[in-house]
Write an enzyme that holds these catalytic residues in place. Structure first.
Site, short mmCIF file in Angstrom:
data_model
loop_
_atom_site.label_atom_id
_atom_site.label_comp_id
_atom_site.label_asym_id
_atom_site.label_seq_id
_atom_site.Cartn_x
_atom_site.Cartn_y
_atom_site.Cartn_z
N LYS A 92 0.75 -1.16 0.08
CA LYS A 92 -0.04 0.12 -0.09
C LYS A 92 0.74 1.24 -0.04
O LYS A 92 1.80 1.29 0.62
CB LYS A 92 -0.81 0.10 1.14
N GLN A 113 7.03 3.77 3.70
CA GLN A 113 5.80 3.62 3.72
C GLN A 113 5.65 2.19 4.57
O GLN A 113 4.50 1.85 5.28
CB GLN A 113 5.35 3.18 2.33
N LYS A 116 5.60 3.27 8.34
CA LYS A 116 4.49 4.10 8.37
C LYS A 116 3.15 3.28 8.47
O LYS A 116 2.18 3.70 9.40
CB LYS A 116 4.53 5.26 7.25
N LYS A 128 5.18 1.73 -3.17
CA LYS A 128 5.14 3.04 -3.57
C LYS A 128 5.57 3.03 -5.39
O LYS A 128 6.15 1.99 -5.77
CB LYS A 128 6.33 4.09 -3.17
N GLY A 167 -2.77 8.17 -4.16
CA GLY A 167 -1.97 9.33 -4.81
C GLY A 167 -0.74 9.90 -4.04
O GLY A 167 -0.71 9.47 -3.01
N ASP A 168 -0.23 10.89 -4.41
CA ASP A 168 0.92 11.46 -4.03
C ASP A 168 1.30 12.60 -4.88
O ASP A 168 0.29 13.21 -5.57
CB ASP A 168 2.19 10.47 -4.00
N THR A 211 -4.50 13.55 5.27
CA THR A 211 -3.12 13.62 5.54
C THR A 211 -2.80 15.06 6.40
O THR A 211 -2.27 15.20 7.39
CB THR A 211 -2.14 13.48 4.23
N ASN A 245 -2.26 18.81 -1.90
CA ASN A 245 -3.13 18.33 -0.75
C ASN A 245 -3.04 18.21 0.36
O ASN A 245 -3.87 18.87 1.35
CB ASN A 245 -3.52 16.85 -1.52
N SER A 382 -6.75 5.68 3.94
CA SER A 382 -6.97 4.78 2.81
C SER A 382 -7.11 3.42 3.35
O SER A 382 -7.91 2.68 2.73
CB SER A 382 -5.53 4.81 2.13
#
Ligand code: NDP
Length: 450
Positions: A92, A113, A116, A128, A167-168, A211, A245, A382
């Protein structure tokens, strides 16, 4: 002693095996530097080669993305997906479209990630992806053709139980829509293979805000724990970088809690509005018109625009929230923030503070919350979107927001406790790394040599 030798050897192996990938080396080093006391207490992690396995992605996918621009010219970009670790669940992590994307950036983000996602307490592995494609200045039709081509390769590697992108930088609801549409068309199924989807087609209320909101929730919680007496962020001046964002919704939450946000930026420069930025204007410029942040001063005459981002941290503030990109806040900027009385820094972006800047914050007793903990709200929500899609239900905004807040408080407590337990009181970099690592390491131990 033994632990230090092991950690040094692992780091050297990472540098040797991944030459030229400076951001990946930096992210790995930050984690390894905290793990000495953990390995002393858990020699079984060393015996099972957990560290050597943790720093090597399970799978690395690199692919050609051919597409046609509006003039009919053929263009080629490079796409990536790093499926880093699946010990805790499906891979993820987001997808980044930016010209600076290369393997080292995607590996650093994928590695971050893993820990996290572990910290969120949800069942998610880490991954990622991205491409060296720049959506800026492209028409909607060009972005759609690129996204469709990107997904025409990526679809075979992802799925709701395998790998779930989001997204990123450079990938928002428009890009996710185009990618999800192509995925659905090729697979002939409507499943939660992507998060950050539009609200009418499977998205979760609060994912857009998560976020930024989560960043402010965790800062608020940490300041309260540190003895803050006022409710919320009443009266605090906050400096934020970025205007995407994360930055926009961090600004929204700071303002809801009574604080004043005085800066925002993009890669060209930053605005300073001493009266507090007007978010409606920023949303119109960035989310609707997709223009540059300097447009802000055309309608707000008391605000200033400065070309270049170097001086943004010279603005006096109580709290600094870097929300743009990696290594955007260096040692000199950290010293300026300290000199100007900044009491807390929260990383909305991934690794925006250089290691030297983090050292300055620690030495000066500035509350510092690293991205791994502070920006985990997006991926946490998410995880909730994945659950919502599996159950084919829709949560209310209030329910999702309350859950987000609860998760951020738990992340703070877990990082804080791990820091205490392993001899790093008040150091949330160490706390977040250790708390995230132990859960992944235990799962890897239990699952054998895979
Ligand atoms: P967006 O694309 O929405 O916004 C990024 C912002 O940062 C833009 O204002 C952009 O300016 C600026 N920026 C990007 N690159 C640079 C650069 N090299 N120098 C200066 N400014 C730059 O991205 P997000 O807000 O989604 O992401 C921001 C950060 O937060 C990233 O580090 C991301 O990994 C991290 N993050 C995002 C999450 C999410 O849910 N979206 C979750 C967790 C972390 P410009 O428009 O000029 O490029």
């Amino acid at each position: 002693m033994v632990a230090n030798t092991v950690l040094q050897a692992v780091y050297e192996q990472v540098v040797g095996r991944n030459p030229g990938e400076a951001e990946f080396h930096q992210a790995v080093k930050e984690v390894l530097d905290c793990l000495g006391p953990v390995l002393e207490k858990h020699p079984e992690y060393v015996e099972a080669g957990i560290l050597e396995r943790l720093v090597e992605p399970e799978r690395q996918i690199i692919f050609r993305v051919p597409w046609q621009d509006d003039r009919g010219e053929f263009r080629v970009n490079r796409g990536f997906r790093i499926e880093f670790n699946s010990a805790l669940g499906p891979y993820k992590g987001g997808i980044r479209f930016h010209p600076t994307v290369y393997l080292g950036i995607i590996k650093f983000l994928g590695f971050e990630q893993v820990l996290k996602n572990s910290l969120t307490g949800l069942m998610m592995g880490g991954g990622k992806g991205g491409a060296d494609f720049d959506p800026k200045g492209k028409s909607d039709a060009e972005v759609m053709r690129f996204c469709q081509s990107f997904m025409t390769e990526l679809f075979r590697h992802i799925g709701p139980d395998t790998d779930v992108p989001a997204g990123d930088i450079g990938v928002g609801e428009r890009e996710i829509g185009f990618m999800f549409g192509q995925y659905k068309r090729i697979r002939n199924e409507f499943t939660g293979a992507f998060t950050g989807k539009g609200l009418e087609w499977g998205g979760l209320l609060v994912r857009t805000e998560a976020t930024g909101y989560g960043l402010v929730y965790i800062i608020d919680e940490a300041l309260r724990d540190k003895g803050k007496t006022v409710d919320d962020l009443e009266g605090m001046t906050v400096s934020i970088s970025g205007a995407g964002n994360v930055a926009i919704y961090a600004t929204e939450k700071v303002q809801q809690l009574g604080g004043k946000v005085v800066t925002l930026s993009d890669s060209n420069g930053f605005i300073y509005d001493p009266a507090g930025v007007k978010l409606d204007t920023v949303k119109q410029i960035k989310e609707v018109e997709r223009k540059r942040i300097k447009e802000y001063v055309a309608t707000h005459k008391n605000a200033q625009y400065t070309e270049g981002c170097n001086d943004i941290w010279n603005v006096k503030c109580d709290i600094a929230l870097p929300c743009a990109t990696q290594n955007e806040l260096d040692e000199a900027a950290a010293q300026t923030l300290v000199k100007n009385g900044c009491i807390a820094v929260g990383e909305g972006a991934n690794m925006p503070c250089t290691p030297e800047a983090v050292r300055v914050f620690h030495e000066n007793n500035v509350l510092f919350l690293p991205g791994k903990a502070a920006n985990a709200g997006g991926v946490a929500v998410s995880g909730l979107e994945m659950a919502q899609n599996s159950q084919r239900v829709s949560w209310t905004f209030e329910k999702a927001d309350a859950e987000l807040k609860k998760i951020m408080v738990t992340i703070y407590q877990n990082a804080s406790q791990a820091a205490e337990e392993y001899g790093y009181p008040g150091n949330f970099v160490a706390g977040a790394n250790i708390a995230g690592f132990i859960k992944v390491a235990n799962a890897m131990l239990a699952q054998g040599l895979v």
